[in-house]
Design a protein around this motif. Structure first.
Motif, PDB file in Angstrom:
ATOM      1  N   LYS A   1       0.653  -1.352   0.012  1.00 51.31           N
ATOM      2  CA  LYS A   1      -0.071  -0.019   0.027  1.00 51.31           C
ATOM      3  C   LYS A   1       0.923   1.483   0.036  1.00 51.31           C
ATOM      4  O   LYS A   1       1.739   1.262   0.614  1.00 51.31           O
ATOM      5  CB  LYS A   1      -0.730  -0.070   1.092  1.00 51.31           C
TER       6      LYS A   1
ATOM      7  N   THR B   1       1.557  10.716   0.126  1.00 54.56           N
ATOM      8  CA  THR B   1       2.873  11.570  -0.356  1.00 54.56           C
ATOM      9  C   THR B   1       3.823  10.559  -1.259  1.00 54.56           C
ATOM     10  O   THR B   1       4.531  11.063  -2.093  1.00 54.56           O
ATOM     11  CB  THR B   1       3.868  11.728   0.899  1.00 54.56           C
TER      12      THR B   1
ATOM     13  N   THR C   1       5.047   4.411   3.451  1.00 57.38           N
ATOM     14  CA  THR C   1       4.517   5.664   3.666  1.00 57.38           C
ATOM     15  C   THR C   1       5.867   6.760   3.536  1.00 57.38           C
ATOM     16  O   THR C   1       7.050   6.491   2.978  1.00 57.38           O
ATOM     17  CB  THR C   1       3.896   5.873   5.177  1.00 57.38           C
ATOM     18  N   ASP C   2       5.540   7.733   4.147  1.00 56.23           N
ATOM     19  CA  ASP C   2       6.761   9.007   3.992  1.00 56.23           C
ATOM     20  C   ASP C   2       7.630   8.899   5.321  1.00 56.23           C
ATOM     21  O   ASP C   2       8.486   9.590   5.553  1.00 56.23           O
ATOM     22  CB  ASP C   2       6.439  10.162   3.859  1.00 56.23           C
TER      23      ASP C   2
ATOM     24  N   TYR D   1       7.439   5.468  15.036  1.00 52.58           N
ATOM     25  CA  TYR D   1       8.207   6.090  15.802  1.00 52.58           C
ATOM     26  C   TYR D   1       7.625   6.328  17.156  1.00 52.58           C
ATOM     27  O   TYR D   1       6.465   6.000  17.563  1.00 52.58           O
ATOM     28  CB  TYR D   1       8.756   7.396  15.455  1.00 52.58           C
TER      29      TYR D   1
ATOM     30  N   ALA E   1       7.043   8.830  18.635  1.00 57.39           N
ATOM     31  CA  ALA E   1       6.336  10.054  18.419  1.00 57.39           C
ATOM     32  C   ALA E   1       6.285  10.192  17.099  1.00 57.39           C
ATOM     33  O   ALA E   1       7.207  10.099  16.486  1.00 57.39           O
ATOM     34  CB  ALA E   1       6.551  11.138  19.575  1.00 57.39           C
ATOM     35  N   ASP E   2       5.581  11.460  16.811  1.00 56.14           N
ATOM     36  CA  ASP E   2       5.402  11.716  15.310  1.00 56.14           C
ATOM     37  C   ASP E   2       6.923  12.453  15.343  1.00 56.14           C
ATOM     38  O   ASP E   2       7.279  13.473  15.769  1.00 56.14           O
ATOM     39  CB  ASP E   2       4.405  12.934  15.336  1.00 56.14           C
ATOM     40  N   PRO E   3       7.826  12.167  14.395  1.00 53.14           N
ATOM     41  CA  PRO E   3       9.214  12.806  14.461  1.00 53.14           C
ATOM     42  C   PRO E   3       9.047  13.901  13.850  1.00 53.14           C
ATOM     43  O   PRO E   3      10.165  14.621  13.706  1.00 53.14           O
ATOM     44  CB  PRO E   3       9.797  11.749  13.325  1.00 53.14           C
TER      45      PRO E   3
ATOM     46  N   SER F   1      -1.792   9.283  16.168  1.00 51.44           N
ATOM     47  CA  SER F   1      -0.693   8.836  15.315  1.00 51.44           C
ATOM     48  C   SER F   1      -1.267   8.667  14.022  1.00 51.44           C
ATOM     49  O   SER F   1      -1.723   7.293  13.795  1.00 51.44           O
ATOM     50  CB  SER F   1       0.040   7.880  16.037  1.00 51.44           C
TER      51      SER F   1
ATOM     52  N   VAL G   1      -0.247   7.897  11.330  1.00 50.27           N
ATOM     53  CA  VAL G   1       0.737   6.821  10.617  1.00 50.27           C
ATOM     54  C   VAL G   1      -0.049   5.740  10.095  1.00 50.27           C
ATOM     55  O   VAL G   1       0.055   4.799   9.117  1.00 50.27           O
ATOM     56  CB  VAL G   1       2.056   6.471  11.307  1.00 50.27           C
TER      57      VAL G   1
HETATM   58  P1  ADP Z   1       0.048   8.194   4.075  1.00 45.89           P
HETATM   59  O1  ADP Z   1      -0.199   9.496   3.085  1.00 45.89           O
HETATM   60  O2  ADP Z   1       1.419   7.460   3.511  1.00 45.89           O
HETATM   61  O3  ADP Z   1      -1.116   7.452   4.475  1.00 45.89           O
HETATM   62  P2  ADP Z   1       0.184   9.671   6.593  1.00 45.89           P
HETATM   63  O4  ADP Z   1       0.397  11.139   6.416  1.00 45.89           O
HETATM   64  O5  ADP Z   1      -1.327   9.231   6.676  1.00 45.89           O
HETATM   65  O6  ADP Z   1       0.893   9.026   5.395  1.00 45.89           O
HETATM   66  O7  ADP Z   1       0.812   9.066   7.936  1.00 45.89           O
HETATM   67  C1  ADP Z   1       2.442   9.260   7.782  1.00 45.89           C
HETATM   68  C2  ADP Z   1       2.673  10.379   8.803  1.00 45.89           C
HETATM   69  O8  ADP Z   1       2.148   9.994  10.135  1.00 45.89           O
HETATM   70  C3  ADP Z   1       4.223  10.774   8.988  1.00 45.89           C
HETATM   71  O9  ADP Z   1       4.371  11.890   8.062  1.00 45.89           O
HETATM   72  C4  ADP Z   1       4.176  11.278  10.365  1.00 45.89           C
HETATM   73  O10 ADP Z   1       4.379  12.854  10.508  1.00 45.89           O
HETATM   74  C5  ADP Z   1       3.032  11.006  10.961  1.00 45.89           C
HETATM   75  N1  ADP Z   1       3.053  10.103  12.338  1.00 45.89           N
HETATM   76  C6  ADP Z   1       2.399  10.545  13.566  1.00 45.89           C
HETATM   77  N2  ADP Z   1       2.800   9.621  14.527  1.00 45.89           N
HETATM   78  C7  ADP Z   1       3.744   8.890  14.138  1.00 45.89           C
HETATM   79  C8  ADP Z   1       4.427   7.961  14.710  1.00 45.89           C
HETATM   80  N3  ADP Z   1       4.328   7.662  15.938  1.00 45.89           N
HETATM   81  N4  ADP Z   1       5.348   7.305  14.174  1.00 45.89           N
HETATM   82  C9  ADP Z   1       5.462   7.681  12.682  1.00 45.89           C
HETATM   83  N5  ADP Z   1       4.779   8.574  11.978  1.00 45.89           N
HETATM   84  C10 ADP Z   1       3.810   9.242  12.737  1.00 45.89           C
END
Ligand code: ADP
Ligand code: ASP
Ligand code: MG
Length: 422
Positions: free
Chosen positions: A7, A11, A173-174, A179, A181-183, A208, A210
């Motif tokens: 998937k 981004t 994903t990107d 992580y 926490a959100d990096p 989160s 992600v």
């Molecule tokens: P996609 O478009 O691939 O579905 P999302 O933007 O929905 O991606 O999710 C990825 C984003 O989630 C990352 O860029 C990051 O900023 C955010 N994020 C929030 N919490 C976390 C975490 N604990 N670990 C990794 N990413 C996180």
């Protein structure tokens, strides 16, 4: 030959160059002899743009029309990716959610998946084709297009992987994994190699983004192991599965922030049994999920009730509440934005003092808590939105999750292990 579901989020397919990058990755997997089903999101920003166009017309758009509108984003991506793969010599074929056989209930914008037909998918895969499926969408019993809530392509991927019994489900994903926490908010956050469904579920439901919460819930229910990894490098990602025992030794494994919440206050509610129940029944009837709740001690037969709801539901929630409570003399205040910070960890079950450590750290940073809620493996607090990012960093550091500190911790654990074995 094993079947892989890959998937790619918004981004990862943002423009033609990114789509080419995805196609090269898919081609590599296919060349290795795997059967591949690819699930894709709309290009980054497209769904938001579609939603804001509808918002420019009306505050409460018809959910059916919203689904017709929002589902176009993913349809664009499947066609572009299938074309790109074809030009690279890969026999790819695109499938919309309905055409792929994803059947749902009639709950527009938040439909639940009933079954996956996928009748011709196995045939296409046997013919060596790569099937490119539009995430986020399905077909209702009424023959209408439906969507699965924001981030719903994650759910599509997990459902497809579960139904086709894929050997692996990779969520590209990107970021290169989940992580602590959100990096983007906590630069010192570090990647987790493994995570249990319970923890991923709490992190996701606490903001989160992600992984979509519903996707994790489905994976847990149907035992679909998945990996979150980067579409921009080849580093191993984070494996999410039934148990991840290595994390039991720490009390908190991650910190999440949710900036899309508001708090609503109902003042002068009659202080008698059933009054609060009436408020939450009204929310349940319109499908609004209530999270943090605070009820003040009553005075003069009246009480104040404050609770949080997703900001996207604020307008509907306020409107319904005003209609319901006005008869009892209660007053519904204007909703105000909050940030919700949650610390999550299965280790909390066996560690005490997590709440005091969390609250002390916020107090030391001069951050005021507006609301609190706790569960077995999560503690959440609401703070003013302008303190949200700082509160996340403060909590992350308080539990020793920072990169350097966690390296030091690991090194000292190694030292004590090697001492013990001597
Ligand atoms: P996609 O478009 O691939 O579905 P999302 O933007 O929905 O991606 O999710 C990825 C984003 O989630 C990352 O860029 C990051 O900023 C955010 N994020 C929030 N919490 C976390 C975490 N604990 N670990 C990794 N990413 C996180
Ligand atoms: N395009 C949808 C969204 O932005 C679904 C997804 O990206 O997973 O929410
Ligand atoms: Mg996403």
């Amino acid at each position: 030959m094993s079947l892989l579901v890959q998937k790619f989020g918004g981004t990862s397919v943002a423009d033609i160059d990114h789509i080419k990058n995805v196609a090269r990755r898919v081609k590599r997997t296919w060349k290795q002899g795997h059967k591949v089903v690819v699930v894709v999101s709309a290009r980054a920003g497209v769904t938001n743009k579609l939603i804001s166009r509808a918002a420019a017309i009306t505050k409460s758009p018809d959910p059916r029309e919203m689904d017709v509108l929002m589902s176009t984003g993913e349809q664009e991506t499947i066609a572009l990716l299938a074309m790109t793969l074809q030009t690279m010599g890969v026999p790819a074929v695109s499938r919309t959610g309905p055409r792929f056989g994803i059947r749902t209930d009639c709950n527009h914008t938040r439909a639940r998946i009933h079954e996956l037909g996928g009748a011709d998918t196995r045939k296409l895969l046997r013919q060596g084709k790569v099937v490119v499926v539009a995430g986020f969408q399905g077909l209702s019993e009424d023959g209408e297009i439906t969507t699965f809530g924001r981030g719903g392509s994650d759910l599509s991927a997990i459902v497809v992987a579960g139904a086709l019994k894929a050997e692996r489900c990779q969520i590209f994903t990107d970021v290169d994994g989940v992580y602590t926490a959100d990096p983007r908010i906590v630069p010192d956050a570090h990647k987790l190699n493994e995570l249990s469904y319970d923890e991923m579920l709490e992190l996701a439901s606490s903001g989160s983004k992600v992984m979509q919460t519903r996707a994790v819930g489905f994976a847990q229910k149907h035992n679909v192991t998945f990996e979150v990894c980067s579409s921009f490098n080849n580093k191993p990602g984070t494996i999410v599965k039934k148990t991840a025992p290595s994390l039991e030794s720490v009390s908190v494994s991650g910190v999440a922030i949710d900036k899309n919440q508001v708090r609503i206050s109902v003042q002068n509610l009659p202080d008698r049994p059933g009054a609060a129940a009436g408020v939450f029944k009204a929310m349940a009837e319109i499908g609004v999920v209530v999270d943090l709740i605070v009820q003040n001690l009553g005075h003069g037969g009246k009480a104040n009730l404050t609770f949080s709801v997703p900001s996207t539901d604020a307008y509907r929630a306020e409107k319904v509440l005003r209609e319901k409570v006005s008869k009892s003399g209660a007053k519904v205040g204007r909703s105000t934005k909050i940030a919700k910070i949650s610390v999550v960890g299965v280790g909390m079950r066996s560690h005490s003092g997590v709440a005091s450590c969390f609250f002390d750290a916020l107090a030391e940073a001069g951050i005021n808590m507006l609301m609190i809620s706790t569960s077995e493996i999560k503690i959440s607090v609401a703070v003013n939105p302008e303190h949200g990012d700082e509160a996340t960093r403060v909590a992350h550091a308080a539990f020793g999750l920072d990169k350097k500190r966690s390296k030091k911790k690991k090194a000292s654990a190694r030292r004590s292990r090697s001492k013990a074995s001597k």
